[in-house]
Structure formats: structure tokens, C-alpha cells
Design a protein around this motif. Structure first.
Motif, short mmCIF file in Angstrom:
data_model
loop_
_atom_site.label_atom_id
_atom_site.label_comp_id
_atom_site.label_asym_id
_atom_site.label_seq_id
_atom_site.Cartn_x
_atom_site.Cartn_y
_atom_site.Cartn_z
N PRO A 91 98.76 60.45 24.20
CA PRO A 91 100.08 61.09 24.27
C PRO A 91 99.96 62.59 24.01
N THR A 92 100.87 63.34 24.55
CA THR A 92 100.91 64.77 24.25
C THR A 92 101.37 64.94 22.81
N GLN A 93 101.15 66.12 22.25
CA GLN A 93 101.62 66.40 20.89
C GLN A 93 103.14 66.24 20.82
N ALA A 94 103.85 66.72 21.84
CA ALA A 94 105.31 66.60 21.86
C ALA A 94 105.74 65.14 21.89
N GLU A 95 105.06 64.31 22.68
CA GLU A 95 105.40 62.88 22.73
C GLU A 95 105.16 62.20 21.39
N PHE A 96 104.02 62.50 20.76
CA PHE A 96 103.74 61.89 19.46
C PHE A 96 104.75 62.37 18.42
N ASN A 97 105.06 63.66 18.40
CA ASN A 97 106.02 64.18 17.43
C ASN A 97 107.40 63.55 17.61
N ALA A 98 107.82 63.33 18.87
CA ALA A 98 109.11 62.69 19.13
C ALA A 98 109.11 61.26 18.60
N GLU A 99 108.02 60.54 18.78
CA GLU A 99 107.92 59.17 18.26
C GLU A 99 107.89 59.17 16.74
N ALA A 100 107.10 60.07 16.16
CA ALA A 100 106.99 60.14 14.70
C ALA A 100 108.32 60.49 14.04
N ALA A 101 109.14 61.27 14.74
CA ALA A 101 110.46 61.64 14.19
C ALA A 101 111.34 60.41 14.00
N LEU A 102 111.03 59.31 14.68
CA LEU A 102 111.81 58.08 14.58
C LEU A 102 111.33 57.17 13.44
N PHE A 103 110.20 57.50 12.82
CA PHE A 103 109.69 56.67 11.72
C PHE A 103 110.72 56.64 10.60
N THR A 104 110.79 55.52 9.89
CA THR A 104 111.74 55.39 8.78
C THR A 104 111.41 56.35 7.64
#
Length: 136
Positions: A91-104
Motif C-alpha cells: 500500500p502507499t503511505q497515504a493508503e496505510f495512513n487512511a486505514e490506520a486512522a480507522l483503528f480504535t
């Protein structure tokens, strides 16, 4: 894909060592260096395919295994050294950061509680290849 590259099973906890998988040097193909116990050398590669299975350590900036640095080796599904299975990509850094932003929560527990079940896989030191633990 349901696990990290090199993992023998899907994570059952954030500290499940069988789910950690391999540790790749950025942009490098799966040539054996990613195995956590492989030897470390300090001779940088001048080619995109180093021709050895050793982890290449350095303390010289930009801390890369390749000289000169080549940031185009893992670009997209068809990147030259893409270690992923056919049809997959990093994943791109932006894709990973967007996913990580959803972590509880923004820590190891939040990473594992996510649908991705991200374990604390760790990394290797850039200079001597020592395995070190990281959160996610």
C-alpha cells in the motif's frame, strides 16, 4: 491476502510470532534477505537485484541497501522487485495512513483489533540487521 508475506498463519494475537512474516528491505525483491536470521553484510548493491541473500546494512545516509538509491522498485502491482503475490502490491503511505486512522486506538492493540489484524511484526536495524520490535 490474509497474512504478512512469510507468515505461517493468520494472526491470533498482536504478539503471535508465527504471523510476523518476513522483514524486507524497501524496494528489494524476495531473495532470502527478508528471512529474519540471514547474515548481514555492509557492501551496498549497485544493481536493482543484489545477487545475494544477505541483509545489506549501512550507517551512511540515505540508509539504503542500494547505491545509488532507487525509489522506483516497488511501484504498483508490476514493480520490478515487488515481493507480493501476483495482483497484490504494497500500500502507499497515504493508503496505510487512511486505514490506520480507522483503528480504535493508534497503537498495537488498535492495529490488531482492525479488520487487517496487524501484528507487531518488527523490523531490522538499518546498520547491523539486529531484529527490533515495533508496534505496527
Amino acid at each position: 491476502m490474509d497474512r504478512n508475506l512469510g507468515a505461517t498463519q493468520v494472526a491470533t494475537s498482536s504478539s503471535d510470532a508465527a504471523s510476523f512474516g518476513d522483514l524486507y528491505q524497501w524496494g528489494r525483491l524476495a531473495d532470502g534477505h527478508q528471512v529474519r536470521t540471514f547474515a548481514v553484510i555492509t557492501t551496498l548493491s549497485s544493481t536493482d537485484v543484489p545477487g545475494n541473500a544477505n541483509f545489506i546494512g549501512t550507517s551512511v545516509s540515505p540508509l539504503d541497501w542500494h547505491s545509488p538509491q532507487n525509489d522506483n522498485l516497488w511501484q504498483g502491482v508490476n514493480g520490478i522487485n515487488n515481493p507480493c503475490l501476483t495482483g497484490f502490491r504494497i500500500p502507499t503511505q497515504a493508503e496505510f495512513n487512511a486505514e490506520a486512522a480507522l483503528f480504535t486506538s493508534q497503537n498495537q492493540a488498535g492495529a490488531f483489533a482492525s479488520p487487517l489484524k496487524i501484528p507487531a511484526a518488527g523490523s531490522r536495524r538499518y546498520d547491523n540487521g539486529t531484529n527490533i520490535a515495533t508496534n505496527y
